[in-house]
Motif scaffolding. Structure first.
Motif, short mmCIF file in Angstrom:
data_model
loop_
_atom_site.label_atom_id
_atom_site.label_comp_id
_atom_site.label_asym_id
_atom_site.label_seq_id
_atom_site.Cartn_x
_atom_site.Cartn_y
_atom_site.Cartn_z
N LEU A 23 -7.53 -6.01 1.84
CA LEU A 23 -7.27 -5.59 0.46
C LEU A 23 -6.68 -6.73 -0.36
CD1 LEU A 23 -5.85 -1.98 1.00
CD2 LEU A 23 -8.13 -2.64 0.24
N TYR A 44 -2.07 -0.65 -4.03
CA TYR A 44 -3.15 0.27 -3.67
C TYR A 44 -2.57 1.61 -3.25
CZ TYR A 44 -7.20 -2.83 -3.83
OH TYR A 44 -8.21 -3.65 -4.26
N ASN A 48 -9.50 -8.79 -1.58
CA ASN A 48 -10.37 -8.06 -2.51
C ASN A 48 -9.56 -7.29 -3.54
OD1 ASN A 48 -13.22 -8.42 -1.23
ND2 ASN A 48 -11.91 -7.84 0.49
N LYS A 49 -8.43 -7.82 -3.89
CA LYS A 49 -7.53 -7.15 -4.81
C LYS A 49 -8.22 -6.87 -6.14
CE LYS A 49 -2.84 -7.51 -6.68
NZ LYS A 49 -1.63 -8.37 -6.78
N ILE A 70 0.83 -1.19 0.00
CA ILE A 70 0.00 0.00 0.00
C ILE A 70 0.87 1.25 0.00
CG2 ILE A 70 -1.82 1.25 1.24
CD1 ILE A 70 -2.42 -1.47 2.66
N ALA A 79 -9.62 4.65 -1.77
CA ALA A 79 -8.63 3.57 -1.80
C ALA A 79 -8.72 2.94 -3.19
CB ALA A 79 -8.92 2.54 -0.72
N ASN A 116 -12.05 -1.15 -6.21
CA ASN A 116 -11.79 0.26 -5.91
C ASN A 116 -12.83 0.75 -4.92
OD1 ASN A 116 -9.54 1.28 -7.85
ND2 ASN A 116 -10.90 0.04 -9.16
N HIS A 146 -7.13 0.86 -6.64
CA HIS A 146 -6.19 -0.15 -7.10
C HIS A 146 -5.30 0.42 -8.21
CE1 HIS A 146 -4.86 -3.89 -9.20
NE2 HIS A 146 -4.74 -4.29 -7.95
N GLU A 174 -4.25 -4.80 5.23
CA GLU A 174 -3.59 -5.45 4.09
C GLU A 174 -4.22 -6.80 3.79
OE1 GLU A 174 0.29 -7.33 6.43
OE2 GLU A 174 0.49 -5.43 5.35
#
Length: 975
Positions: free
Chosen positions: A421, A400, A424-425, A306, A479, A428, A481, A418
């Protein structure tokens, strides 16, 4: 005797002018009424006065009618309604600015504009702008708007889906006035309704379906009409007021449409191309790593990395260090932009590039940002371009980017963030406004053109947003991607290019730009309506139009979290919320302590001496920007002189200029370094003043003085200047309820505190009196402001604010500036005239004016000093004036501020001072200015120690806000 007929005739002759005028007025009203009701079909306009305007629709002789409440006939999009219960608006428009300035001074521009500038907002902005460059830029933009070349009228939408297609006709459906088949939104278009206009409106508003009815009505909704309501197309027989010359819909999709705009309770329904994927958020993997159906999600291939994009302002360096410390792991990165006007914050944080060279980068092209400004979006886009372009060079393999400010703080550990995220990569995370889009557009000012110059957002003109796209917005904390970020930065497609132009001239652009690009691009399926933030909105306190000094609009700001909000914050533990805002340690540090210890109990010592202390820098002599306040600098230099004399007197010394054999020189006896506000247990304790001074004492037979230069920090408390009236039967009902009376400037109505922590009031200040009520309902008071000459300058009643169980009243007097320097008296009375309290208010004479030492002529005008120039020696006029002015200032300051303690900045200074003999019996006023007496008794108990050993000092170690390096075993920062 006159007959009745003669009387009537005489009456008409005498009043014929009035009778003719009334007749004409009635004829005009009748004509306008006819114009209003001549719509397709027949309209019967009525209203009961309590529910607002309404209308009933009648077809021929039919008696069944439908009433639409709160709708104005003959209105366009700007007067649209929604049946949904919407939240209170975040932004409110201001009244027309300088409405009297309707003509443009031709000489105000340096060129002949390409158009005749007639737009009222443009003229107002040009007339109010101060610099020639800003005037010219606004004029050019106004002409581009007038010539219709600034914006693209229509933008493409690339978010395709298999469920709905833009413009596809579904058929004619029977509608029910009590249960609408499309119930999301209704707009009336008297003269310009068409299938294209209605579909574009519903698309812009984010609805899946658009419906035409009764010729002039446009309905929007998300539920597809049931086939049971489908009727013959002939029922949709009313012509559209406007015939579209250009259609952006494929003809095949309109094959069965008869070209009309619905009928009587008959609706032509079309698809907009929007698809509300209600299952999308349900596909999010939760905090426990499980899907919505309970299945365990697959383990991510790797943990995401991130970039925390920090956009910083202000002077609270300690809070920024603490934020970084709470978020840091060596896997992640910090990209930092600091407002170009914040020299102190930039200097303090630069040490991070040395301590954390692989994890911290600063934006080189710093900008001055303002609330709501286009510069905020420019900073975000420039920073993201930096991240995309330099990722390989910096060895930053990031996934991210999350933007944060100095007022954010984590609600969950970085490990949990982390992990979430990583599962759920590709998604957005942005937060939508959650209300009717057309209302959002109006309240947000998206239908206006704004332009930023002179650190202000000027309203230039109304505008129509490009058609063909969905408009979205909400929070500017996001946040994103990397795939989407690269698309925004690298793409040159018409959508991104067109939206960059639109939002270049938009108020609060960061709150809508990324949302709108995301919802209309090929990345639309990655949209998640959650920005991972919880924001402390208290609109009764936060919506005070507090940004009118930088924007032609009325805006809101969230409140700071306090300890009373702890239970609310704990509820975020089970929700997909990872950050909270706002947190502000100078307002309430205890909530930050509680949150941090809860997140990382193993990292912190909760009882370390500085856990309940906070320091906020107010001034540093190295600062170039922002320009130091003249009153604050005057106060700081005076406090340094007073402290230097007190310190020298404690050790039987004299303050001297930093030159050999040169005794007391008022200008150089103390050099101000820094001023700091000091809090303990979230209570203001006073002002800390760091300074350098030279002291001397007679040490040898020849009488040659020893001169020592020392670096000190002095702690000054502010003396209580409030005296409550004695209790009496008449004032008892008020005295028992009023408390905490104080006077200051820079009053923050949102947090109900003075932002001028030093309480420095000067001739050009706007003082405000505040007081709190502790029992029953609030009550108002009268404040009488009396100047040093005992002349009443203002009598003002208070204004009451009630919110969140607290009641704060304030009095803002209308005082003519410059205020007379000296000791003012403020009497607080009940409205029925009983004295409740009396306060003293110090208005400081200025030693500095516009950043420079004040001249004698300006001093006479502003300070009313010297009162008699004949008392000054012409040969040394300026020096004597400066000495006498400083003596006067120091005398006044000593009445309101008191030294609490000293400390020495270095061990060497401490050893030196320890060798000096204290002589408390000496007349310490000897050798000092005759007007300045030292309170020796208050000095005797003080043992001057090293600042690093004095818990109150700004130089005392503060581990919670210190960054020293990375723990090689854990990857976190050292405690």
């Amino acid at each position: 005797m006159a007959t009745r007929g003669q009387d009537i005739s005489r009456f008409f002759i005498n009043y014929r002018k009035y009778i003719i005028f009334i007749g004409i007025a009635l004829a005009i009203q009748f004509f306008l009424a006819i114009r209003v009701v001549l719509l397709p079909g027949s309209w019967d306009i009525s209203g009961d006065g309590s529910k607002g305007p309404s209308y009933t629709r009648i077809q021929g002789s039919q008696k069944n009618v439908e009433t639409l409440q709160n709708v104005k006939p003959n209105v366009d999009v700007s007067d649209s309604i929604s049946p949904q219960n919407t939240a209170a608006p975040v932004k409110k428009t201001l009244p027309d600015l300088n409405s009297s300035l309707v003509t443009l001074d031709a000489g105000s521009l340096t060129f002949v504009p390409e158009c005749n500038i007639t737009l009222k907002d443009s003229i107002s902005a040009i007339n109010r702008a101060k610099t020639q460059a800003c005037k010219d830029e606004i004029a050019n933009i106004s002409c581009e708007i007038t010539n219709d070349v600034l914006y693209t009228k229509r933008l493409p939408r690339y978010c395709s889906n298999k469920e709905t297609i833009y413009g596809r006709y579904l058929g004619c459906f029977k509608d029910n006035p009590k249960d609408r088949i499309l119930s999301g939104h209704l707009t009336l278009f008297k003269d310009k309704n068409s299938h294209q206009i209605c579909i574009d409106l519903c698309l812009q508003s984010g609805f899946q379906y658009a419906g035409l009815q009764y010729g002039v009505e446009c309905f929007c909704g998300n539920s597809k009409p049931s086939s049971n309501f489908k009727i013959d197309n002939e029922k949709c027989s009313m012509k559209c007021p406007l015939e579209e010359l250009t259609s952006f819909i494929e003809p095949a999709l309109l094959k069965s449409w008869n070209g009309n705009c619905g009928g009587y309770f008959a609706m032509d329904v079309f698809e907009t191309g929007v698809f509300q994927d209600y299952e999308l958020n349900n596909k999010i993997v939760g905090l426990d790593g499980r899907m919505e159906d309970g299945r365990l999600a697959e383990k991510p291939a790797r943990t995401v990395r991130i970039v925390f994009f920090l956009t910083l302002n202000g002077r609270s360096a300690r809070q920024v260090f603490r934020l970084i410390k709470a978020l840091f792991h060596e896997r992640h990165f910090f990209y930092i932009h600091i407002d170009s006007r914040q020299d102190y914050l930039y200097r303090e944080l630069l040490s991070l590039t040395r301590i954390l060279p692989n994890n911290v980068r600063f934006m080189k092209n710093r900008r001055a940002t303002i609330w709501g400004g286009a510069s905020l979006l420019t900073v975000l886009l420039s920073g993201m371009k930096d991240l995309v372009t330099n990722a390989d060079e910096w060895n930053w393999e990031w996934d991210y980017v999350i933007n944060l400010s100095e007022s954010d703080f984590p609600l969950k550990s970085t490990e949990k963030l982390e992990a979430f995220l990583s599962h759920n990569k590709g998604r957005n995370f942005v937060k939508s406004h959650g209300r009717d889009v057309q209302k959002f557009i109006q309240k947000q000012g998206l239908d206006k053109t704004f332009y930023e110059c002179e650190h202000r957002m000027w309203r230039v003109a109304d505008r129509k947003l490009p058609s063909g796209i969905l408009i979205d917005g909400g929070s500017d904390w996001i946040a994103l991607h990397r795939d989407f970020v690269e698309y925004v930065i690298k793409s040159d497609d018409p959508l991104v290019a067109g939206l960059k132009t639109v939002f270049k001239y938009t108020l609060l652009p960061a709150e809508s730009f990324f949302h709108t690009v995301l919802r209309n691009s090929n990345h639309c399926r990655t949209f998640v309506d959650n920005n991972l933030h919880v924001t402390n909105w208290k609109r009764k306190l936060g919506c005070k139009c507090q940004y009118r000094n930088v924007v032609d609009w009325c805006g809101c700001s969230p409140n700071d979290f306090k300890l009373t909000d702890w239970n609310r914050l704990q509820l975020a533990e089970t929700r997909l919320l990872f950050f909270g805002r706002k947190f502000e340690a100078i307002v309430n540090q205890e909530i930050i302590n509680k949150m941090e210890i809860w997140l990382y109990p193993e990292r912190f010592e909760p009882y370390y001496p500085t856990m309940d202390r906070f320091w906020l820098s107010l001034y540093h002599y190295h600062d170039i920007f922002p320009k130091a306040d003249d009153t604050l600098v005057t106060l700081g230099r005076s406090l340094a002189r007073v402290a230097a004399r007190n310190f020298a007197a404690k050790y039987d010394c004299k303050v001297v200029q930093n030159q050999e054999d040169n005794f007391v020189d008022q200008e150089e006896i103390a050099q101000l370094v820094e001023m700091t506000a000091y809090n303990h247990d979230d209570k203001f304790q006073g002002i800390l003043v760091r300074f350098k001074t030279s002291i001397a004492r007679q040490a040898n037979i020849e009488g040659v003085p020893e001169v020592f230069t020392v670096h000190l920090e002095a702690w000054f408390g502010i003396k209580d200047q409030t005296t409550f009236a004695p209790w009496s039967q008449k004032n008892a009902k008020y005295r028992s309820r009023i408390q905490d009376i104080s006077i200051g400037t820079d009053y923050d109505q949102k947090e109900q505190i003075f932002r001028n922590f030093a309480r420095s009031i000067g001739p050009f200040s706007e003082p405000i009196l505040i007081y709190n009520i502790v029992l029953d309902e609030p009550f108002n008071v009268t404040a009488v402001f009396i100047d040093p000459s005992n002349i009443v300058q203002a009598v003002q009643n208070s204004t009451t604010e009630v919110a969140s169980g607290t009641t704060t009243n304030f009095v803002k007097p209308v005082l003519r500036t410059p205020l007379q320097p000296g000791n003012w008296t403020v009497k607080v009375l009940s409205l029925d005239g009983y004295l409740l309290a009396e306060l003293k208010m110090l208005v400081l004479p200025l030693e500095f004016y516009q950043g420079k030492k004040i001249s004698v002529s300006n001093s006479k005008l502003i300070n009313l000093f010297p009162t008699d120039e004949n008392t000054l020696d012409e040969r040394n006029f300026d020096t004597q004036h400066e000495t006498l002015l400083q003596d006067w200032i120091d005398t006044l300051v000593s009445e309101f501020y008191q030294v609490q303690d000293f400390c020495l900045e270095s061990e060497q200074n401490h050893l030196l001072v320890s060798s000096l003999k204290t002589d408390a019996t000496k007349d310490v006023s000897e050798g000092q200015s005759k007007s300045l007496k030292i309170d020796q008794g208050s000095m005797d108990h003080m043992e001057t120690s090293v600042c690093s050993h004095s818990q109150w000092s700004s130089l005392f170690p503060d581990p919670k806000s210190s960054i020293t390096g990375i723990d090689s075993e854990t990857g976190f920062l050292l405690p």
